[in-house]
Scaffold this motif. Structure first.
Motif, short mmCIF file in Angstrom:
data_model
loop_
_atom_site.label_atom_id
_atom_site.label_comp_id
_atom_site.label_asym_id
_atom_site.label_seq_id
_atom_site.Cartn_x
_atom_site.Cartn_y
_atom_site.Cartn_z
N GLY A 110 0.89 -1.06 -0.03
CA GLY A 110 -0.12 0.01 -0.01
C GLY A 110 0.96 1.40 -0.11
O GLY A 110 0.51 2.32 0.66
N ALA A 111 2.16 1.11 -0.60
CA ALA A 111 2.93 2.43 -0.64
C ALA A 111 2.47 3.25 -1.78
O ALA A 111 1.99 2.71 -2.79
N THR A 112 2.76 4.40 -1.58
CA THR A 112 2.28 5.37 -2.59
C THR A 112 3.45 5.91 -3.40
O THR A 112 3.28 6.43 -4.36
N ALA A 113 4.73 5.42 -3.12
CA ALA A 113 6.04 5.87 -3.81
C ALA A 113 6.83 5.08 -3.74
O ALA A 113 6.92 4.08 -2.68
N ILE A 114 7.72 5.06 -4.72
CA ILE A 114 9.00 4.04 -4.53
C ILE A 114 10.28 5.40 -4.75
O ILE A 114 10.01 6.32 -5.24
N ALA A 115 11.42 5.02 -4.22
CA ALA A 115 12.38 5.87 -4.39
C ALA A 115 13.56 5.12 -4.78
O ALA A 115 13.66 3.93 -4.75
N HIS A 116 14.64 5.75 -5.30
CA HIS A 116 15.83 4.99 -5.88
C HIS A 116 16.87 5.94 -5.76
O HIS A 116 16.99 7.24 -5.47
N GLY A 117 18.14 5.36 -5.56
CA GLY A 117 19.46 6.20 -5.16
C GLY A 117 20.20 6.51 -6.56
O GLY A 117 21.45 7.06 -6.57
#
Length: 412
Positions: A110-117
């Motif tokens: 149920g996450a609204t976002a993903i992130a990367h480096g």
């Protein structure tokens, strides 16, 4: 109210370790760390504990090695992909799989976002985000390196190392070895730091400890080693008579290639975002597989089918490099590639020696090579009449003669 959830592609390296702590602090969010096991080996040791200690609320470490080998590496190698004549796309091909699993986790949590480096100067940001756009357009993406506040705090890796030390985050990067690495089942890459100088000699004796997967060719065995690879419909299925699945195949070829100093590449490549960059790569198993696959194709592929497929190699390689793995045009080319491989079956013998992969024999039950026709001796089948070549040449020369006549008349 429950906190927002963000799924972070987490490697445990300098960038993502700092980013994990920064995201939690900046967004006051629950950070779910995700690591794809795609062959990093001991780099995964202690990763879950480290992520939790850095502030992650939950950690996924998913073994994707079999999927990586069978559904990504093998189809790509069937295409003959080679970016800019050298790069076997080891990092490029891993990104769509990582992003695919990341959006699956985001949906499940149920996450609204993903992130990367990935930095705002590199290719990986594009690869991650194009995959997310193709598979989960409703999920937003956070790219800290593209945010002004993040860049002001961390203008370079030196500041990140200082931040990590201050916050008790253990990282491998140091001021003496500031280059970054990326390892998976297909290769390991090295970039940044002293490698940003293209005159820097990464093959020098003083830099031998940088390499992970292979010995220096000078240190490889003085005796060559012969191996036999069996192919079925374009896929390697056995080494020296032992049946292996794609994952086992890549692991075995990596050991063989690394032992003989095979697969080191040092190149300056053109990034999708417009700049040139210098990268050093070790791809021991992939280098052997690429050479053996091409060899069996030479015996079993129809000429026009091969040439048609080859005409698409540059396009296919660029699509993979630029992050368009899930784009319709890559899928369309892949369908042609799959069709082209139906007859690519047989055995290739290769000689491995001090950084070289040398062809040493090829055979196939569906070979298109007929020694009776190709022989320089008398043709017992009489399938080819050498006299017919005169008419063949005459017809192909016709347009050249006409063009030459026109040029002579015009005085050019």
């Amino acid at each position: 109210m429950a906190k927002e959830k963000i799924v972070l592609a987490y490697s445990g390296g300098l960038d993502t370790s700092v980013i994990l702590a920064w995201l939690k602090e900046t967004y006051d969010a629950e950070i779910i760390a995700f690591t794809a096991d795609i062959g990093q080996k001991d780099e995964l040791d202690g990763l879950e504990e480290k992520a939790l200690a850095t502030g992650a609320s939950k950690v996924y470490i998913d073994d994707l090695r079999e999927e990586f080998a069978s559904d990504f590496i093998y189809p790509m190698f069937q295409s003959g992909a080679l970016y800019e004549g050298q790069y076997l796309l080891g990092t490029s091909i891993a990104r769509p799989l990582i992003a695919k699993r990341m959006v699956e986790i985001a949906r499940a949590e149920g996450a609204t976002a993903i992130a990367h480096g990935a930095t705002g100067k590199g290719n990986d940001q594009v690869r991650f985000e194009l995959t997310a756009a193709a598979l989960a357009p409703e999920i937003s993406v956070i790219a800290p390196w593209r945010l002004e506040a993040f860049r002001e705090q961390f203008p370079g890796r030196a500041e990140m190392i200082e931040y990590a030390e201050k916050h008790g985050i253990q990282v491998q990067a140091t001021a003496s070895k500031p280059y970054s690495t990326d390892r998976n089942l297909l290769h390991i890459s090295f970039e940044s730091g002293m490698l940003e100088d293209p005159w820097f000699d990464a093959s020098a004796d003083s830099n031998r400890d940088m390499y992970v997967l292979s010995v220096s060719p000078e240190d490889a065995p003085d005796q060559p080693e012969y191996i036999e690879l069996e192919f079925e419909q374009g896929n390697a299925v056995a080494i020296n008579g032992e049946k292996l699945n794609p994952l086992q195949m890549m692991e075995t070829l990596n050991e063989l290639g690394g032992k003989h100093g095979i697969g080191r590449i040092d190149m300056v490549e053109n990034r999708f975002v417009g700049m040139k960059s210098r990268g050093v790569y070790e791809t021991p198993g992939g280098t052997i597989l690429f050479a053996a696959h091409r060899r069996i194709e030479s015996l079993t592929m129809d000429r026009e089918v091969m040439h048609l497929r080859d005409s698409l190699i540059s396009k296919y390689s660029t699509l993979v490099y630029n992050g368009f793995w899930f784009a319709p045009e890559r899928l369309a080319i892949q369908a042609l590639v799959t069709e082209s491989q139906k007859n690519v079956t047989g055995t290739v013998r290769m000689k491995l020696y001090k950084g070289n992969v040398i062809a040493a024999g090829v055979k196939s039950p569906v070979s298109l090579y007929n020694p009776n026709i190709a022989t320089m001796e008398a043709d017992p089948t009489q399938a080819y009449d050498q006299g017919d070549a005169a008419g063949f040449i005459r017809l192909n020369a016709l347009r050249l003669k006409v063009s030459s006549g026109v040029e002579q008349q015009s005085g050019k």
